[in-house]
Enzyme design. Structure first.
Site, mmCIF file in Angstrom:
data_model
loop_
_atom_site.group_PDB
_atom_site.id
_atom_site.type_symbol
_atom_site.label_atom_id
_atom_site.label_comp_id
_atom_site.label_asym_id
_atom_site.label_seq_id
_atom_site.Cartn_x
_atom_site.Cartn_y
_atom_site.Cartn_z
ATOM 1 N N ASP B 393 0.872 -1.159 0.000
ATOM 2 C CA ASP B 393 0.000 0.000 0.000
ATOM 3 C C ASP B 393 0.918 1.220 0.000
ATOM 4 O OD1 ASP B 393 -2.253 1.612 0.451
ATOM 5 O OD2 ASP B 393 -1.786 1.651 2.578
ATOM 6 N N GLU B 628 -7.800 15.020 8.004
ATOM 7 C CA GLU B 628 -8.691 15.962 8.658
ATOM 8 C C GLU B 628 -7.926 16.863 9.614
ATOM 9 O OE1 GLU B 628 -11.866 13.979 10.583
ATOM 10 O OE2 GLU B 628 -13.080 13.924 8.761
ATOM 11 N N LEU B 876 5.664 -0.612 -14.842
ATOM 12 C CA LEU B 876 4.335 -0.505 -15.411
ATOM 13 C C LEU B 876 3.460 0.294 -14.459
ATOM 14 C CD1 LEU B 876 2.375 -1.516 -17.642
ATOM 15 C CD2 LEU B 876 1.867 -3.438 -16.151
#
Lengths: 371, 1216
Positions: B393, B628, B876
């Site tokens: 991630d 936030e 890629l």
């Protein structure tokens, strides 16, 4: 396989540490200990085989093994051994008739005498063995077929032997003592040795029948029921002799109470089952006389055999062996040769590797230092 | 009596509603069931033995063992005494049982602690009608529980009363999901005042489930009026009450039914690749065993047929064929050791110890969070050494997930915030300077930051100073997590001078152009949106975790010191903003003057003081997402400060207007489908209903299109949109996270209509989620775009190094992110995933056909590029839409083929589902070992799909950690975890397994060779106890130590040479060929071990045990020596265990041969070993037999042991 929870407590989502955390505010330092063990930094030796470690090892092994091998080989060669096959397979063999006409339950003993010539005298104590070939004393069911408690003098086992002894457990509804197949197949040839004087007279060689069994067997493992001094005839009353035996166990050596019953040494030796199908068992000892004459001077001898034991049915062979022994046991050149071979191979390889190492390994001097 | 009717409880008796969903009814009552006692233990005192036995019997290995034991009771096939064959199974069962018992005991202790907690909480005693202290385990469903601040909630309960006048209470869910921010809970609506004394309501709610974020039900009052219950009313077990003096709740779920317990699924079990490989070889062992037994059986049959009437044969009637058949089974018992059953137990133990070492690695310790690595899966340690693909991630994994406001664009004007950028660089340098901060280095860093900021306002730089030193200090015990939310880096935004100037014009009379005023509304609205469009909870450090709500000045709705005139001005200002047709008037000018005089943006405002001023009360913002918080801090830098929050209103300080109370009408929280959140407020100045929305740029940009106001959007709005889009693209290229801010003014009637339908959605029990979503979507249309923000999320430390190391180790790194393509590429560059020499391939296409063509084209390009030299590799970049096409059945082959040739792949704009699809595709199609690493809830599916899932415990809660196999705190830890621990665990375990096979085959073959000399009758030349113990006791400890401690390469070398990792990737340590080579080696060694004693004893008077004794001894020594040669390291522990094992064997046999008089028939060892060990022949045989087998190994290893040069470092190749 096993999904174990190593940190079961942490998984519960309500570990005490977290609960105490909100209220008190004591923060536990979770930093792991910086110890050599926990950080896997234990000082270690690396046994990496490099030319630097292997070459010296090879030379050292060679240097140690070759002398040992030579020592063993010489020792083995110094052992005198004589082997006489008296099975009687050949027509020409003196025991041919006996071997042909034999069955377990014949009552008349068959005698045969085998002459032989000793071309060099046996100087030290001579051990007399009988040897059997193709006799599988190590067959699993045969090995099991005994009752150690009974042989140890256990009264209960005497009257009701172990089931392992089947089918040699009872005969005529009486328990067999000693029970089992091993005891049943006890070697029952009698061997006697005569020296033929040059003048033709026969002198019986004194054969000592005690001291052929292991001390532990004779004194610990094998015991007559109710102690060794009792009257064996009474003790063994109510038991039956093994099927193949001609006489009861208490008649094995009636002359010597210390060698009768279960503690008869011939019996004990037989009960120690041989490892391989070709084996020898110690039968008698010919002690060296105190004077300077050899134990067995060279010359003509006769082996008198009371031929009882059948081996022809399974193509077995019977031998009589006379041998002296050394610190390493009986005659066996193998170990000496093996040591010499391994030692020389090591030495040779060491040299070859050294040459290779010198020729090709030089590019890499660091090879000697295991990282 | 407080129940109106007999309650119906429990799942079994729950009435089912129309949808068949089970429900439960809770009534306050006296019945004593459903208590809060928690037992996580599996066994009780009495049930342990039967239950544990039953569980263990489910394992195939144990069934094999029991089968063998049972087989030995069959008289015709038995090989040993029956009791001996029970030993292995007993031993394995006992070891396992002890392990289970120990684990259960730990659980029991923890349960006992929890259940016995005499919480300071008071429990309403219904008989005595007073509150009494009670233990946790005595709480029942339907009980009233009174808790005060900082207490832990003992069971899931419905909030009935809060001492807070607004009926709210705050809980911290850190114990549950690790999130440290406060969550607001609210009292059930319209509740009659006397809570406990006469509570006659009936509660209907869902049956217990594990969904933490959902709770549905209703409460029926005596008046039959129903009130909907939802998650906001529920206090969850093991959360902590914060900021609220007293709360009272009624327990709805207790004990195991609580959501906390339902979520507690225990450790994960995965089967590792190595274990799968191992099982194949265990099957080969079975084949080998069957072959050996068949050989023996046939041999025995033939042997028997050729024999007649032998005196050593026991007469029976069984035919040779049948005897052969019986013998087959006997041999299975005799040779059972060939199947390495104890291997499974050993592997378990070794893995536990490996986990222990991983957990104790000081390099994985994170000082700031005081956390170590968490190993949640206990049996895939060796998989760490075989990873071929890493899926990562981006946010929070590669980056800090510490969001810092970087720049913004408002109304089409970009404010670059250059000072702010410089400030961030300073921090980066500072951090790079070293993590070991001494006081000195901190001081120097301080001066550095001071210098660079000296050009700006002194107050800010001063604050930087103070904040700096605060943040760098280790967290204080009372506020352990505070630093994560309020580090100066995030707090101290340096405002853009140009923007400040514009804002200042609110108070300046000179700067009042037509366009600027128009812009000013945008600016004020923009910062207003930043300040209030969130769920941030405010507290101050003086009163930690206490909402500033009782402040007197907030109780008055209008700030006392503001005059009427500026308010009316601003009202007008805002009313025009809505229609976007603002025309300046004289009035404005005049009013502005007044405003400026009264309260400006100047430093003269002493009463309130700028929020950055050291003297002022510092506010602490706790946000659910770091974005936030960053935005609220940014707004505060422009004096648009969020000062407090309650259920119904927000206290906001606006520049020039002081504190204003904004009535909060609704919050439409963020969700991943809408990708935005909104607040609906009653504007304090205009009294209009205003919707502020912030969200992903793509979504907001679409919604900002106003079809009806086409003429306006041509003009100003159109221009703003165009400009903003341009700026957004720039931001993305810079690697910033972008958010758009928009607003909408609602007409009263419009709002009324919406409100009605929204209220309906809120109260419905069935498919409320969908209705709420629909309702939100209805509201968030025709938005007016205000501007956009760029938030920077810095890379974590050592990320580029880690990625480079992984790539050098042959691991392909894929980054899967939801970010924009430009952002993703930028980050990929920053973390060296993408090198300057790399060729970048981008795949964006709109249709499947185009996608197919593109894939083929790119592949051709790659092939061309591979032929031509110069590029170091291909990267890629695929966007989410193209990925969708590429993942389809007919294109995935092409996609994989292409991506396989690329060194790195970046998937941007990908959804959580896509992430897991990608991982699954690669894992299943390429048959590679995959690892997924992520920190957020959106990575959970990916983490679960991958072979190894790693969670990063960071800012975004614990969902990723909860679903992971290993949880680390920084991305850089991955390097050591894989390269060092992974490598070690793999090679250790692989070597140990091979050693186990070797050991068993070697020993069993000795028994097998003997069959050729005993008529294949199944005899053994060893005492059966020694035979059984040989594997279980005498030679079991050394391989364990080998598997735990052996180090083929040192940690330093492994880190320096990531290439070494490839050996594990290619399973080099444990290939099928290695297995068979090991088998051959074992065969050779067993031949030597058997035949040297054989020839030494041939024809002699040796009995079986005398023959076996040197064989056994030399086998043991050979096996131990083999271990020494195979090991790469020997520590004193090894020496201890090796020597100990040998001594154990010799002393055991010696003692046994003295003590055992009639025991263990038929292989009674009396006197054997004692006699043997007194004979020189024994040692002669042993020495030769032990040395000879290793000659070959030594010769073979010499050429291999020449060190290999790798990157200038020498590595011994034998242990590599």
């Amino acid at each position: 396989m096993m999904a174990s929870n190593y940190n079961a407590k942490e998984e519960d989502g309500h570990q005490p540490a977290a609960i105490g955390h909100g209220g008190a505010g004591t923060v536990k330092n979770k930093k792991p200990d910086n110890t050599a063990f926990k950080q896997q930094r234990l000082p270690a030796w690396q046994p990496i085989l490099t030319a630097g470690t292997v070459l010296p090892a090879f030379f050292v092994i060679g240097l140690i093994f070759i002398p040992i091998g030579i020592g063993l080989f010489v020792t083995s060669n110094n052992i005198q051994e004589l082997e006489i096959d008296y099975t009687g397979v050949d027509m020409s063999s003196p025991c041919y008739n006996c071997s042909q006409s034999y069955s377990w339950n014949s009552t008349k003993p068959c005698l045969c005498s085998v002459p032989f010539f000793l071309d060099q005298p046996f100087e030290s104590n001579v051990f007399m063995y009988y040897g059997l070939s193709n006799f599988y004393q190590n067959h699993r069911r045969y090995v099991k077929s005994r009752d150690d408690s009974q042989l140890n003098g256990d009264k209960a086992s005497l009257t009701s032997p172990s089931k392992e002894c089947e089918p040699y457990r009872t005969s005529d509804n009486k328990p067999i003592a000693p029970c089992g197949a091993i005891a049943n197949s006890l070697f029952n040839d009698t061997l006697e040795l005569y020296y033929i004087d040059p003048n033709g007279s026969r002198t019986a060689i004194p054969l000592v029948k005690k001291g052929i069994a292991w001390w532990t067997d004779k004194h610990v493992k094998f015991r007559n029921p109710g102690g060794n001094d009792n009257n064996l005839t009474v003790v063994f009353q109510g038991t039956s002799k093994p099927v193949n035996w001609r006489k009861s166990v208490y008649e094995l050596d009636p002359s010597d109470p210390d060698n009768n019953g279960f503690i008869n040494e011939d019996f004990i030796v037989w009960m120690r089952t041989a490892a391989l199908p070709t084996f020898r068992k110690l039968y008698r000892i010919i002690h060296k006389k105190t004077n300077m004459t050899p134990t067995l001077p060279l010359g003509q001898y006769i082996l008198e055999v009371t031929y009882n034991y059948p081996v022809r049915s399974f193509e077995g062979r019977k031998r009589m062996i006379l041998s002296t022994i050394s610190w390493m046991g009986g005659k066996n050149p193998f170990l000496g040769i093996a040591y010499i071979t391994v030692g020389s191979v090591c030495f040779f390889l060491g040299i070859v590797l050294l040459i290779i190492h010198h020729k090709y390994g030089n590019r890499n001097h660091s090879a000697d230092i295991p990282s | 009596m407080y129940s109106l009717e007999r309650p119906v409880r429990g799942q079994s008796s729950s009435p089912k509603d129309r949808l068949g969903r089970k429900r439960r009814t809770v009534v306050s009552s006296l019945t004593e069931d459903e208590d809060n006692k928690v037992t996580t233990t599996k066994y009780s005192f009495l049930s342990f033995i039967p239950k544990n036995l039953f569980e263990q019997l489910h394992r195939v290995a144990n069934i094999y063992f029991i089968f063998l034991a049972a087989l030995n009771f069959v008289p015709v096939v038995n090989a040993f005494q029956p009791e001996i064959s029970i030993i292995p199974i007993l031993l394995v069962l006992t070891v396992t049982a002890v392990k289970d018992l120990w684990e259960d005991y730990r659980r029991h202790k923890s349960d006992k602690f929890i259940n016995g907690l005499l919480s300071c909480g008071l429990f309403y005693h219904r008989k005595q009608q007073t509150y009494v202290d009670q233990r946790w385990q005595d709480v029942h469903v339907g009980d009233f529980v009174r808790l005060s601040c900082n207490e832990i909630i003992p069971a899931d309960m419905l909030l009935l009363y809060s001492s807070d006048p607004h009926g709210v209470c705050y809980i911290e869910t850190a114990n549950l999901d690790g999130e440290t921010n406060l969550k607001q809970r609210q009292v059930v609506r319209d509740l009659p005042q006397q809570v406990c004394e006469n509570f006659h309501s009936r509660i209907e709610c869902e049956s217990p489930n594990n969904d933490l974020s959902r709770f549905r039900g209703y409460m029926e009052y005596p008046s039959k009026a129903r009130v909907g219950l939802h998650n906001d009313n529920l206090l969850l077990r093991s959360c902590t009450i914060r900021n609220t003096e007293t709360v009272i709740g009624i327990v709805v779920y207790a004990g195991h039914e609580t959501k906390a317990m339902k979520n507690n699924s225990g450790p994960r079990y995965k089967r590792s690749k190595l274990e799968r490989r191992l099982n194949v070889d265990v099957l080969w062992s079975v084949v080998l065993l069957v072959i050996m037994c068949l050989t023996a059986a046939i041999g025995h049959g033939l042997w028997l047929r050729n024999l007649k009437e032998a005196s050593f044969l026991i007469p029976d009637t069984t035919s040779p064929a049948l005897s052969g058949f019986y013998l087959f089974w006997t041999m299975i018992i005799v040779l059972q050791v060939l199947i390495p059953i104890s291997l499974y137990v050993s592997i378990e133990i070794v893995k536990l110890c490996q986990i222990f070492f991983i957990q104790n690695d000081v390099d994985f310790y994170n000082e700031y969070m005081d956390s170590r690595i968490q190993c949640r899966a206990l049996n895939i340690t060796e998989d760490l050494g075989q990873i071929q693909y890493v899926f990562s991630d981006k946010t929070g994994t590669l980056t800090e997930n510490k969001m810092v406001f970087r720049r913004c664009t408002i109304a089409g004007v970009e404010y670059p915030h250059e000072e702010n950028a410089r400030r961030l660089e300073v921090y980066e340098e500072d951090e790079a300077m070293g993590c070991s901060h001494t006081l000195k280095s901190r001081a120097s860093a301080k001066s550095l930051s001071c210098k660079s900021l000296s050009c700006n306002r002194s107050s800010v730089s001063l604050h930087t100073l103070t904040g700096h030193s605060e943040g760098e200090e280790p967290p204080s015990p009372t506020l352990p997590q505070q630093s994560a939310f309020s580090s100066p880096l995030e707090k101290d935004i340096v405002p853009d001078p140009f923007l400040v100037q514009k804002l200042n014009s609110l108070s300046s009379p000179l700067f009042l152009l037509k366009d600027a005023s128009m812009e000013l509304t945008y600016i004020v609205d923009f910062f207003m949106a930043l300040a209030i469009c969130n769920t941030v909870v405010v507290s101050s450090p003086n009163q930690p975790r206490h909402v500033r709500f009782g402040l007197p000045r907030f109780s008055t709705l209008s700030p006392p010191h503001t005059t009427e005139s500026p308010r009316s001005f601003t009202r007008r200002l805002f009313s025009r903003g809505k229609a976007a047709s603002f025309t300046p008037s004289e009035e404005n000018k005049m009013l502005h003057l007044t405003l400026g005089a009264c309260s400006g943006l100047g430093n003269s405002n002493g009463a309130q003081g700028p929020p950055g001023e050291p003297g002022a009360d510092e506010l602490i913002y706790e946000a659910e997402s770091p974005d936030e918080a960053a935005l609220v801090h940014a707004a505060r830098a422009y004096r648009c400060t969020l000062q407090g929050r309650s259920l119904e209103s927000l206290l906001v300080e606006l520049p020039g207007m002081g504190s204003l109370a904004v009535r909060l009408l609704h919050i439409l929280p963020f969700d991943s489908t809408r990708k935005r959140m909104s607040v609906v407020v009653r504007h304090p100045l205009t009294n209009q209903v205003v919707v502020y929305t912030k969200g992903a740029d793509s979504v907001i940009m679409d919604l900002a299109e106003s079809p009806k106001g086409a003429e306006q959007s041509d003009g100003r709005q159109g221009h703003i949109r165009e400009q903003t889009q341009k700026h957004l693209d720039n931001y993305a290229r810079e690697g910033l996270r972008t958010l758009c801010v928009a607003k909408k003014v609602l007409e009263e009637e419009e709002y009324e209509i919406w409100l009605k339908r929204h209220a309906f959605a809120e109260t419905s029990i069935e498919n409320r989620e969908e209705l709420l979503l629909e309702s939100a979507q209805r509201l968030e249309t025709n938005l007016t775009l205000l501007g956009a923000t760029g938030i920077v999320d810095r890379l974590q430390e050592e990320v580029p190094e880690t990625i480079e190391a992984l790539q050098r180790a042959g691991v392909k790194v894929w980054v899967l992110t939801g970010d924009k393509q430009e952002t993703a590429i930028n980050i990929a560059c920053a973390c060296k995933l993408l090198r300057s020499t790399d060729q970048l391939l981008t795949a964006n296409c709109g249709s499947k056909e185009a996608c197919k063509a593109l894939l083929l084209e790119l592949r051709a390009e790659v092939e061309r590029g591979e032929a031509a030299e110069g590029t170091s590799g291909f990267t890629l970049v695929v966007d989410g839409r193209t990925l969708d096409f590429a993942l389809q059945e007919d294109l995935k082959g092409d996609f994989l083929e292409l991506s396989r040739r690329c060194r790195a792949v970046v998937c941007c704009r990908s959804t959580p589902l896509q992430k897991s699809h990608v991982v699954k595709l690669v894992r299943d199609q390429l048959r590679v070992m995959t690892l997924a690493i992520g920190d957020g809830a959106n990575d959970v599916s990916m983490i679960q799909v991958a072979d190894v899932g790693i969670g990063i415990s960071g800012q975004e809660g614990m969902q990723a950690v909860m679903s992971s196999d290993f949880a680390i705190s920084r991305f850089k830890h991955l390097r050591k975890l894989l390269l060092v621990h992974g490598h070690w665990c793999y090679t250790r375990l692989a070597n140990m397994i091979l050693y186990f096979f070797y050991k068993n085959v070697m020993y069993v073959n000795l028994l097998f060779w003997y069959q050729f000399f005993c008529g294949f009758s199944g005899s053994v030349m060893t005492n059966s106890w020694v035979l059984i113990f040989f594997n279980l006791l005498f030679t079991s400890a050394p391989p364990l130590l080998y598997g735990i401690l052996d180090k083929d390469v040192s940690a330093d070398t492994l880190i320096k040479l990531p290439e070494l990792y490839k050996s594990g990737q290619n399973s080099k340590a444990y290939l099928p060929s290695t297995f068979w080579l090991t088998m051959l080696d074992a065969l050779y060694q067993s031949l030597v071990c058997f035949f040297i004693p054989y020839f030494a004893n041939a024809g002699s008077d040796a009995d079986m045990l005398t023959f076996g004794s040197p064989i056994n001894a030399s086998a043991l020594l050979t096996i131990l020596l083999h271990q020494v040669i195979e090991s790469c390291t020997l520590t004193w522990l090894h020496v201890l265990v090796l020597v100990g094992s040998a001594l154990f064997y010799f002393s055991f046999t010696l003692v046994f041969s003295v003590v055992c008089v009639t025991c263990s028939p038929p292989t009674n060892p009396l006197g054997v070993d004692k006699l043997q060990m007194s004979q020189p022949l024994f040692y002669g045989v042993c020495a030769l037999t032990t040395v000879l087998p290793h000659q070959l190994a030594a010769i073979a290893s010499v050429p291999m042991s020449l060190p290999v040069k790798l990157q200038g470092l020498e590595v011994p190749s034998l242990c590599y």
